[in-house]
Design a protein around this motif. Structure first.
Motif, PDB file in Angstrom:
ATOM      1  N   UNK A  32       0.849  -1.191   0.000  1.00 19.87           N
ATOM      2  CA  UNK A  32       0.000   0.000   0.000  1.00 19.87           C
ATOM      3  C   UNK A  32       0.885   1.240   0.000  1.00 19.87           C
ATOM      4  N   UNK A  33       0.477   2.235  -0.784  1.00 18.42           N
ATOM      5  CA  UNK A  33       1.219   3.483  -0.842  1.00 18.42           C
ATOM      6  C   UNK A  33       0.952   4.270   0.434  1.00 18.42           C
ATOM      7  N   UNK A  34       2.010   4.775   1.034  1.00 12.38           N
ATOM      8  CA  UNK A  34       1.880   5.612   2.227  1.00 12.38           C
ATOM      9  C   UNK A  34       2.217   7.030   1.809  1.00 12.38           C
ATOM     10  N   UNK A  35       1.300   7.955   2.051  1.00 14.04           N
ATOM     11  CA  UNK A  35       1.525   9.333   1.600  1.00 14.04           C
ATOM     12  C   UNK A  35       1.356   9.391   0.099  1.00 14.04           C
ATOM     13  N   UNK A  36       2.418   9.771  -0.611  1.00  9.70           N
ATOM     14  CA  UNK A  36       2.348   9.820  -2.064  1.00  9.70           C
ATOM     15  C   UNK A  36       3.745   9.746  -2.650  1.00  9.70           C
ATOM     16  N   UNK A  37       3.838   9.313  -3.884  1.00  8.13           N
ATOM     17  CA  UNK A  37       5.131   9.338  -4.553  1.00  8.13           C
ATOM     18  C   UNK A  37       4.891   9.676  -6.009  1.00  8.13           C
ATOM     19  N   UNK A  38       5.946  10.154  -6.684  1.00 11.49           N
ATOM     20  CA  UNK A  38       5.714  10.518  -8.076  1.00 11.49           C
ATOM     21  C   UNK A  38       6.835  10.078  -8.980  1.00 11.49           C
ATOM     22  N   UNK A  39       6.493   9.970 -10.270  1.00 10.13           N
ATOM     23  CA  UNK A  39       7.462   9.619 -11.298  1.00 10.13           C
ATOM     24  C   UNK A  39       7.093  10.385 -12.564  1.00 10.13           C
ATOM     25  N   UNK A  40       7.979  10.349 -13.544  1.00 11.29           N
ATOM     26  CA  UNK A  40       7.785  11.112 -14.779  1.00 11.29           C
ATOM     27  C   UNK A  40       7.689  10.203 -15.980  1.00 11.29           C
TER      28      UNK A  40
END
Length: 174
Positions: A32-40
């Protein structure tokens, strides 16, 4: 042209799997994702080079208050539900859509992904109902399967086309 794109939806609907499939980094088991993350990812849409900043958000209820920070300045929001779980679709209608409208940019572009389409025999959300809701909010709609890599690129292309036809593009190229 930079474009912030955020995926929202309840925990377990496949947001992380959709993103990892789109970026060719798919793994069958994810945490499960905790908080948030990003990619391009950079794509070409109607001769525009769009640099997607793709944000994955946590679906658990305890993270909902911080999620609004992720979509505050997003141009595109893809709402994801699990076709085998009616609650996740109801949650898009009753919570996520309103929350993004209240906290997001004016004119934000919506997409809806009915994920886990490989499990269509266990479908709990009527596709006709899902399409009707997406039309009512002028959202792009796509049934997807991150597991089988079905229509993942399509949903990102659909919202990308709407983005290059939107007022956002005019603001960014001036």
């Amino acid at each position: 042209i930079p474009c912030k794109l955020v995926l929202v939806g309840d925990s377990g609907v496949g947001k992380t799997s959709i993103i990892s499939r789109y970026l060719n980094r798919f793994q069958e088991k994810t945490e499960s994702t905790l908080g948030g993350y990003y990619s391009n990812k950079t794509i070409i849409v109607d001769e525009y080079q769009i640099n997607y900043e793709i944000w994955d958000t946590a679906g658990q209820e305890q993270y909902r208050s911080i999620n609004s920070l992720f979509y505050r300045d997003a141009s595109i929001c893809i709402m994801v539900y699990d076709i085998t779980n009616k609650n996740t679709f109801d949650s898009i209608k009753d919570y996520w859509y309103e929350s993004v409208c209240q906290n997001g940019k004016e004119g934000i572009i919506f997409g809806i992904a009915g994920n886990k389409n490989d499990l269509y025999e266990d479908e709990a959300v009527d596709e006709v109902e899902a399409r009707a809701f997406s039309e009512s909010i002028k959202a792009c709609f796509q049934l997807t399967s991150a597991l089988q890599n079905t229509s993942i690129d399509n949903i990102f292309e659909m919202v990308g086309k709407k983005f290059v036809q939107s007022d956002f593009i005019n603001e960014l190229i001036q």
